[in-house]
Design a protein around this motif. Structure first.
Motif, short mmCIF file in Angstrom:
data_model
loop_
_atom_site.label_atom_id
_atom_site.label_comp_id
_atom_site.label_asym_id
_atom_site.label_seq_id
_atom_site.Cartn_x
_atom_site.Cartn_y
_atom_site.Cartn_z
N VAL A 201 135.48 45.32 -24.17
CA VAL A 201 135.15 45.66 -22.92
C VAL A 201 133.71 46.22 -22.52
O VAL A 201 133.13 46.92 -23.35
CB VAL A 201 136.12 46.82 -22.38
N HIS A 203 131.69 46.53 -19.49
CA HIS A 203 131.04 47.54 -18.47
C HIS A 203 129.62 46.81 -18.17
O HIS A 203 128.73 47.66 -17.87
CB HIS A 203 131.18 48.87 -19.02
N GLN A 327 140.78 39.82 -18.71
CA GLN A 327 142.02 40.15 -18.66
C GLN A 327 141.72 41.73 -19.27
O GLN A 327 141.05 41.95 -20.44
CB GLN A 327 142.90 39.63 -19.61
N GLU A 328 142.01 42.86 -18.47
CA GLU A 328 141.82 44.35 -18.87
C GLU A 328 140.53 44.47 -19.15
O GLU A 328 140.30 45.43 -20.21
CB GLU A 328 142.62 44.52 -19.86
N GLY A 329 139.41 43.85 -18.37
CA GLY A 329 138.11 44.01 -18.58
C GLY A 329 137.40 43.60 -19.42
O GLY A 329 136.12 43.45 -20.12
N ARG A 330 138.32 42.54 -20.46
CA ARG A 330 137.67 41.55 -21.52
C ARG A 330 137.50 40.10 -20.98
O ARG A 330 138.43 39.68 -20.13
CB ARG A 330 138.40 41.77 -22.47
#
Length: 462
Positions: A201, A203, A327-330
């Motif tokens: 992840v 950010h 997917q989910e920040g990845r």
């Protein structure tokens, strides 16, 4: 070649050509991409609908039909020797249509003796050709020693669980060929390696990144949404930039193709990843991941990942990135590699992990070894000799990177109906690509080849 038999087959093809093409169109009209399972439809309603239509067509042609709980089905001609049978196997599931079509991918159209539509070549056109092969054999009235089944699979593109189900509930054929590749005869297939390159992840600046419609196809378009100012970005070949909600949409435009033969393709995901790197549209975590993507996309031979290898029977390894999504920040990049006997799945996984370091994790790995059958076995000789007699050529069996049902059977090969020297028209595209196309004459000729090959196979003591 028996001239009278040859003339009878030609007359059959002339009489049945138009209806055969209509039947291919009826099958192409069904969107049979795998979907969530439903009752009686283990690979989704579309795949089940395509199977039902196939069996409906077979029944109309006067063939006995069997539905194996929605996993697979077959049409059959009876033979006098119980306990043994010959088989063909095609699939009626397809990869997603994707973009870039000049018409509706599920509305087959004809142009200059070509047909276009998703599945006309892979593998709905050949499926209908095998049904007409059985119809021709029935009309010829030749007594069969072995029963012949024309199997219709529904999960070839995404797992081949259909044929696994079939073989768990039925004896294997004494010999099987799949019309899902090129002529003359493919007697070996590379190993398959699949996995995902997953980022942490991050950010960072990349808000979205997507591309591709299938794991086993090179995508011709991809895009990333990034936090950036349009004014500060440079133009680049095959890249377009669009403002979007205060951010920039970076689009890559490549050239699609099948994962088994990526030569000449241009992967749009790689174009976007390289643009983001070159223009600093990333934080440090994203940069590390994009550098991993660069290693993957820099060479379809695996040089960037340190996995390049080759052998005599199969030639070089290939690898492509098929789908990109978040997917989910990845960020997640799927991979599809076809490898020769000079390596294996464990070696590939270890080398890739060493190459990517901490920039990504390698997940969801699976691998299947290559398979190879000696070219001088009787059934393979029957196929290659028939092909050469019909075409007047002197071809030899070959190996390939594509993966077919053949690897699941004890004695099987892939057998047409494509040709390695087929030249696509300007309006046509390859299997798994936009404007998928197939030459009508080649499909008709394949019926003749299959009729004669099966008659020759009937004479072998299995």
């Amino acid at each position: 070649m028996d001239q009278i038999l040859d003339q009878k087959i030609d007359a059959f093809l002339e009489a049945n050509k138009e209806q055969m093409l209509k039947d291919i169109g009826a099958l192409v009209a069904i969107n049979s991409v795998e979907a969530a399972p439903a009752e009686g439809a283990p690979f989704g309603p579309g795949a089940r609908a395509a199977l039902d239509k196939t069996l409906e067509l077979a029944g109309r042609l006067g063939l006995d039909t069997h539905n194996c709980e929605g996993y697979i089905g077959y049409a059959e001609l009876p033979g006098r020797e119980a306990g043994k049978y010959l088989a063909t196997i095609c699939h009626v599931d397809v990869v997603p249509a994707g973009e870039g079509w000049s018409g509706d991918p599920f509305a087959m159209r004809r142009q200059d003796e070509w047909i276009l539509g998703r599945g006309v070549l892979d593998d709905k056109g050949p499926m209908v050709a095998t049904l007409y092969t059985l119809k021709c054999l029935k009309e010829l009235g030749v007594p069969l020693r072995y029963p012949i089944r024309a199997l219709a699979g529904t999960n070839e593109e995404t797992g081949m669980e259909d044929v696994e189900y079939y073989l768990a509930h039925n004896p294997a054929p004494v010999f099987c060929f799949t019309p899902d590749a090129e002529f003359p005869v493919c007697n070996g297939e590379k190993g398959h390696f699949h996995g995902k390159l997953v980022s942490p992840v991050c950010h960072g600046k990349i808000l979205a990144f997507e591309g591709g419609v299938a794991n086993n196809a090179v995508p011709d378009r991809a895009s990333a949404l990034v936090q950036a100012d349009m004014a500060g970005l440079k133009n680049a070949p095959n890249i377009t930039l669009e403002p979007e909600n205060g951010c920039v949409r970076v689009r890559g435009w490549g050239k699609s193709g099948h994962a088994a033969s990526p030569e000449g393709t241009v992967n749009a995901i790689g174009l976007v990843a390289d643009y983001l790197l070159a223009n600093g549209l990333c934080n440090e975590a994203e940069r590390s991941y994009l550098e991993v993507l660069h290693k993957l996309h820099s060479s379809t031979a695996g040089e960037g990942l340190g996995i390049a290898t080759s052998d005599g029977p199969f030639g070089p390894l290939t690898i492509i990135g098929g789908r990109m999504y978040m997917q989910e920040g990845r960020m997640v990049q799927t991979m599809d590699s076809r490898y020769p006997t000079s390596t294996n799945g464990d070696v590939l996984a270890a080398a890739i992990r060493a190459a990517i370091g901490t920039g990504a994790s390698l997940e969801d790995v699976d691998a299947a070894d290559p398979f190879y059958i000696e070219a001088d076995t009787p059934a393979i000789r029957a196929c290659i000799d028939t092909y050469n007699e019909v075409t007047g050529k002197n071809e030899k069996p070959f190996t390939m990177g594509g993966g077919t049902y053949a690897r699941h059977f004890p004695y099987a090969v892939s057998f047409g109906p494509e040709s390695h020297d087929m030249v696509l028209p300007s309006f046509g595209g390859p299997m798994h690509g936009a404007n998928e196309s197939a030459p009508v004459d080649a499909l008709l000729q394949s019926v003749k080849i299959y009729v004669l090959a099966l008659l020759r196979l009937e004479e072998i003591d299995f």
